[in-house]
Design a protein around this motif. Sequence first.
Motif, PDB file in Angstrom:
ATOM      1  N   ARG A 162      18.354 108.970  16.607  1.00  0.00           N
ATOM      2  CA  ARG A 162      19.281 108.216  15.764  1.00  0.00           C
ATOM      3  C   ARG A 162      19.708 106.911  16.447  1.00  0.00           C
ATOM      4  O   ARG A 162      19.948 105.911  15.796  1.00  0.00           O
ATOM      5  N   ALA A 163      19.801 106.969  17.776  1.00  0.00           N
ATOM      6  CA  ALA A 163      20.194 105.765  18.533  1.00  0.00           C
ATOM      7  C   ALA A 163      19.159 104.656  18.388  1.00  0.00           C
ATOM      8  O   ALA A 163      19.451 103.481  18.625  1.00  0.00           O
ATOM      9  N   LYS A 164      17.923 105.036  17.988  1.00  0.00           N
ATOM     10  CA  LYS A 164      16.846 104.036  17.858  1.00  0.00           C
ATOM     11  C   LYS A 164      16.765 103.476  16.440  1.00  0.00           C
ATOM     12  O   LYS A 164      15.882 102.697  16.128  1.00  0.00           O
ATOM     13  N   ILE A 165      17.645 103.964  15.561  1.00  0.00           N
ATOM     14  CA  ILE A 165      17.588 103.529  14.168  1.00  0.00           C
ATOM     15  C   ILE A 165      18.873 102.784  13.798  1.00  0.00           C
ATOM     16  O   ILE A 165      19.973 103.309  13.950  1.00  0.00           O
ATOM     17  N   GLY A 166      18.733 101.577  13.345  1.00  0.00           N
ATOM     18  CA  GLY A 166      19.883 100.796  12.886  1.00  0.00           C
ATOM     19  C   GLY A 166      19.963 100.897  11.372  1.00  0.00           C
ATOM     20  O   GLY A 166      18.984 100.618  10.686  1.00  0.00           O
ATOM     21  N   LEU A 167      21.112 101.326  10.872  1.00  0.00           N
ATOM     22  CA  LEU A 167      21.254 101.496   9.421  1.00  0.00           C
ATOM     23  C   LEU A 167      22.226 100.486   8.846  1.00  0.00           C
ATOM     24  O   LEU A 167      23.317 100.300   9.369  1.00  0.00           O
ATOM     25  N   LEU A 168      21.807  99.854   7.770  1.00  0.00           N
ATOM     26  CA  LEU A 168      22.743  99.037   7.007  1.00  0.00           C
ATOM     27  C   LEU A 168      22.913  99.721   5.664  1.00  0.00           C
ATOM     28  O   LEU A 168      21.957  99.863   4.905  1.00  0.00           O
ATOM     29  N   HIS A 169      24.106 100.192   5.411  1.00  0.00           N
ATOM     30  CA  HIS A 169      24.366 100.935   4.182  1.00  0.00           C
ATOM     31  C   HIS A 169      24.671  99.977   3.043  1.00  0.00           C
ATOM     32  O   HIS A 169      25.248  98.916   3.263  1.00  0.00           O
ATOM     33  N   GLU A 170      24.299 100.402   1.841  1.00  0.00           N
ATOM     34  CA  GLU A 170      24.546  99.600   0.644  1.00  0.00           C
ATOM     35  C   GLU A 170      26.024  99.204   0.584  1.00  0.00           C
ATOM     36  O   GLU A 170      26.899 100.043   0.785  1.00  0.00           O
ATOM     37  N   GLY A 171      26.280  97.925   0.347  1.00  0.00           N
ATOM     38  CA  GLY A 171      27.671  97.451   0.273  1.00  0.00           C
ATOM     39  C   GLY A 171      28.223  97.070   1.643  1.00  0.00           C
ATOM     40  O   GLY A 171      29.417  96.837   1.779  1.00  0.00           O
TER      41      GLY A 171
ATOM     42  N   PHE B 268      28.235 104.114  22.556  1.00  0.00           N
ATOM     43  CA  PHE B 268      27.253 105.055  22.004  1.00  0.00           C
ATOM     44  C   PHE B 268      25.802 104.677  22.331  1.00  0.00           C
ATOM     45  O   PHE B 268      24.914 105.504  22.208  1.00  0.00           O
ATOM     46  N   PHE B 269      25.591 103.407  22.682  1.00  0.00           N
ATOM     47  CA  PHE B 269      24.204 102.940  22.842  1.00  0.00           C
ATOM     48  C   PHE B 269      23.960 102.393  24.250  1.00  0.00           C
ATOM     49  O   PHE B 269      24.677 101.495  24.706  1.00  0.00           O
ATOM     50  N   ALA B 270      22.934 102.953  24.873  1.00  0.00           N
ATOM     51  CA  ALA B 270      22.637 102.593  26.265  1.00  0.00           C
ATOM     52  C   ALA B 270      22.252 101.113  26.396  1.00  0.00           C
ATOM     53  O   ALA B 270      22.616 100.451  27.357  1.00  0.00           O
ATOM     54  N   ASN B 271      21.506 100.603  25.400  1.00  0.00           N
ATOM     55  CA  ASN B 271      21.037  99.214  25.512  1.00  0.00           C
ATOM     56  C   ASN B 271      21.910  98.238  24.723  1.00  0.00           C
ATOM     57  O   ASN B 271      21.417  97.270  24.166  1.00  0.00           O
ATOM     58  N   TRP B 272      23.166  98.533  24.642  1.00  0.00           N
ATOM     59  CA  TRP B 272      24.071  97.714  23.807  1.00  0.00           C
ATOM     60  C   TRP B 272      24.064  96.252  24.266  1.00  0.00           C
ATOM     61  O   TRP B 272      24.233  95.958  25.443  1.00  0.00           O
ATOM     62  N   LYS B 273      23.843  95.346  23.298  1.00  0.00           N
ATOM     63  CA  LYS B 273      23.772  93.921  23.630  1.00  0.00           C
ATOM     64  C   LYS B 273      24.943  93.194  22.964  1.00  0.00           C
ATOM     65  O   LYS B 273      24.841  92.696  21.844  1.00  0.00           O
TER      66      LYS B 273
ATOM     67  N   GLN C 122      27.882  89.866   8.145  1.00  0.00           N
ATOM     68  CA  GLN C 122      27.529  89.318   9.454  1.00  0.00           C
ATOM     69  C   GLN C 122      27.970  90.262  10.572  1.00  0.00           C
ATOM     70  O   GLN C 122      27.255  90.444  11.550  1.00  0.00           O
ATOM     71  N   VAL C 123      29.142  90.857  10.388  1.00  0.00           N
ATOM     72  CA  VAL C 123      29.642  91.807  11.398  1.00  0.00           C
ATOM     73  C   VAL C 123      28.702  93.018  11.471  1.00  0.00           C
ATOM     74  O   VAL C 123      28.304  93.444  12.562  1.00  0.00           O
ATOM     75  N   VAL C 124      28.325  93.516  10.301  1.00  0.00           N
ATOM     76  CA  VAL C 124      27.464  94.704  10.259  1.00  0.00           C
ATOM     77  C   VAL C 124      26.090  94.391  10.857  1.00  0.00           C
ATOM     78  O   VAL C 124      25.553  95.172  11.657  1.00  0.00           O
ATOM     79  N   LEU C 125      25.554  93.243  10.509  1.00  0.00           N
ATOM     80  CA  LEU C 125      24.248  92.860  11.059  1.00  0.00           C
ATOM     81  C   LEU C 125      24.348  92.659  12.580  1.00  0.00           C
ATOM     82  O   LEU C 125      23.455  93.073  13.329  1.00  0.00           O
ATOM     83  N   GLY C 126      25.443  92.059  13.012  1.00  0.00           N
ATOM     84  CA  GLY C 126      25.675  91.858  14.452  1.00  0.00           C
ATOM     85  C   GLY C 126      25.700  93.184  15.194  1.00  0.00           C
ATOM     86  O   GLY C 126      25.140  93.308  16.285  1.00  0.00           O
ATOM     87  N   LEU C 127      26.328  94.186  14.592  1.00  0.00           N
ATOM     88  CA  LEU C 127      26.400  95.510  15.231  1.00  0.00           C
ATOM     89  C   LEU C 127      25.009  96.139  15.322  1.00  0.00           C
ATOM     90  O   LEU C 127      24.665  96.766  16.323  1.00  0.00           O
ATOM     91  N   ILE C 128      24.217  95.943  14.274  1.00  0.00           N
ATOM     92  CA  ILE C 128      22.856  96.503  14.287  1.00  0.00           C
ATOM     93  C   ILE C 128      22.010  95.788  15.347  1.00  0.00           C
ATOM     94  O   ILE C 128      21.285  96.423  16.107  1.00  0.00           O
ATOM     95  N   PHE C 129      22.144  94.482  15.432  1.00  0.00           N
ATOM     96  CA  PHE C 129      21.388  93.728  16.450  1.00  0.00           C
ATOM     97  C   PHE C 129      21.795  94.172  17.855  1.00  0.00           C
ATOM     98  O   PHE C 129      20.962  94.339  18.741  1.00  0.00           O
ATOM     99  N   ALA C 130      23.115  94.336  18.058  1.00  0.00           N
ATOM    100  CA  ALA C 130      23.608  94.729  19.387  1.00  0.00           C
ATOM    101  C   ALA C 130      23.087  96.109  19.776  1.00  0.00           C
ATOM    102  O   ALA C 130      22.848  96.385  20.942  1.00  0.00           O
ATOM    103  N   GLN C 131      22.881  96.945  18.793  1.00  0.00           N
ATOM    104  CA  GLN C 131      22.343  98.295  19.037  1.00  0.00           C
ATOM    105  C   GLN C 131      20.904  98.208  19.545  1.00  0.00           C
ATOM    106  O   GLN C 131      20.413  99.090  20.216  1.00  0.00           O
ATOM    107  N   ASP C 132      20.233  97.112  19.197  1.00  0.00           N
ATOM    108  CA  ASP C 132      18.849  96.860  19.589  1.00  0.00           C
ATOM    109  C   ASP C 132      17.927  98.023  19.192  1.00  0.00           C
ATOM    110  O   ASP C 132      17.222  98.596  20.036  1.00  0.00           O
ATOM    111  N   PRO C 133      17.926  98.374  17.904  1.00  0.00           N
ATOM    112  CA  PRO C 133      17.151  99.556  17.485  1.00  0.00           C
ATOM    113  C   PRO C 133      15.665  99.257  17.332  1.00  0.00           C
ATOM    114  O   PRO C 133      15.276  98.100  17.153  1.00  0.00           O
ATOM    115  N   GLU C 134      14.872 100.310  17.379  1.00  0.00           N
ATOM    116  CA  GLU C 134      13.423 100.151  17.156  1.00  0.00           C
ATOM    117  C   GLU C 134      13.141  99.963  15.673  1.00  0.00           C
ATOM    118  O   GLU C 134      12.226  99.261  15.282  1.00  0.00           O
TER     119      GLU C 134
END
Lengths: 295, 222
Positions: free
Chosen positions: A76-85, A104-109, A138-150
């Motif tokens: 799950r840590a390797k998957i970045g989810l953007l939920h509808e809305g 929560f994420f080891a590679n947090w950027k 933008q905040v949600v996308l930023g969080l997904i990018f920082a998670q650096d998911p596969e």
Amino acid sequence: MENVIELKNLTHKYGNKLVLNNLNLSVEKGRIFGILGKNGMGKTTTINILMGFLRPTSGVCKVLGEDSHKISPKTRAKIGLLHEGHIAYDFMTIKQVEKFYSNFFANWKKDYYYELVNKLHLSENHRISNMSCGQRSQVVLGLIFAQDPELMILDDYSMGLDPGYRSLFIDYLKEFVSTSEKTVLMTSHIIQDMEKIIDDAIIMGYQKLLLHTSLKNFKESFHCYQLQRSTTTDNLEADNTISNIETIKNKVNLYSFEDITQIKNYLTLKNVSLDKIKEIPLGLEEAFIGLTGKY
Amino acid sequence: MFKSIIYKEWIKTRWVVIISFLAVFITLIYIQLEVRHYIELMTAFKNWRYIVQCKMLYYEIFKYFPLIIGAVISILQFVPEMSKNRMRLSYHLPISEKKLLLSMTFIGFSLLIVNLAIIIGGLVEISYIYYPTEIVQSMLFTIFPWLLGGIAIYFLTSTIILEPSWKYRIILIIIAFAFLKLLFMEGGYNEYQFSIWKYVLIIVFFPLMVLFPGHRFRKGIN
């Protein structure tokens, strides 16, 4: 090539209502994949199954090699989810939400997050609930990018966004994906935006897959032929040659993957007059509507 | 990870926790002033009669406190998670859903317990100043069902909020109402002295209840 997502004979019913019928698809590593379709065709159901929030009635749905309804926390840590809305923890501030996720994420950027969020020119103590939909995206996308998911699964990222924020979202996503080998699966109703970014797509129809190809290929191979309405054209029905028929007053539009020669042969066999037949150039959105129908 | 979960739960509940602490302290001061006032004005004899024979509980003002605090902490923790499907964000965190739900409820439960501990400590302190040990013991037996009610309502409310199906929610609300009513049926002091342990045995299993709606949510039951 390794498949990051794999759906085999995926079927889902809500009670007796069949929504997905033997859906098969695979997404290769490093590709940007789009799921297109009108409302009610099963896009959200597919995404919910992929995200593990719905167990399919039958079939297989594997994400990063694991069954989607029992993905391990490590995967799950390797998957970045953007939920509808663009769902977010609205009760937190810009700073709090970053602090919360970072553990929560080891590679947090952290830099990725603030690079995107600083563009909003908001204080770190600004609450997410007081943001516009665009700012929240933008905040949600930023969080997904920082998670650096596969793998990123983005469900209807364009919902509620104005053209400016949609463009910003796509630009950043494109930039992020181009610099690393990320796989993205996304849905949206804005076909023009999808055209800018996705490699492959499926177009979902009622209980069936209408198409699985690249948008470029779809745009080039899908045609619209217009002819005069007559009693013989009224007898035409969608089949293997004609994908969709649209009648507007005295004109008939035929949508097909066949070229003009084959269409002429087909119409001759059906005793349809070929007078004034002409090909109408199609944009991607028109082609999409032509394939899926307006209703 | 657990640190982050504590952080999030604290953000959601901090105001009610601070307000409830203040309310408990103010009420304890009020009780002490009232007890002193009665003893000084009515004499110790009259006061004793009111407490022992008329079954007047000088701490009755606290009766529904645990219930209110338990319900409010649970609502503040789980309503924001369930509205707009935000629980999906939490369920996607790299932590098992069981650990996540148990951690969240453990944090809420701990905040409630601190509140209840202050109530017990304060009442014991006040009672020992003015009354003999028997009254203090009786006070503890009398307030114990109220405190259990607070704990029970915390887990019941959490389960009801987390439950994705309205049908099961309504069933749970009815069960919760009936169970809590049983804990508040006393008309005096010490009335649950011999039966309270049965309630304790039932409530011990309440924390596990939150796992079922969590599992059902994951399965996509709406």
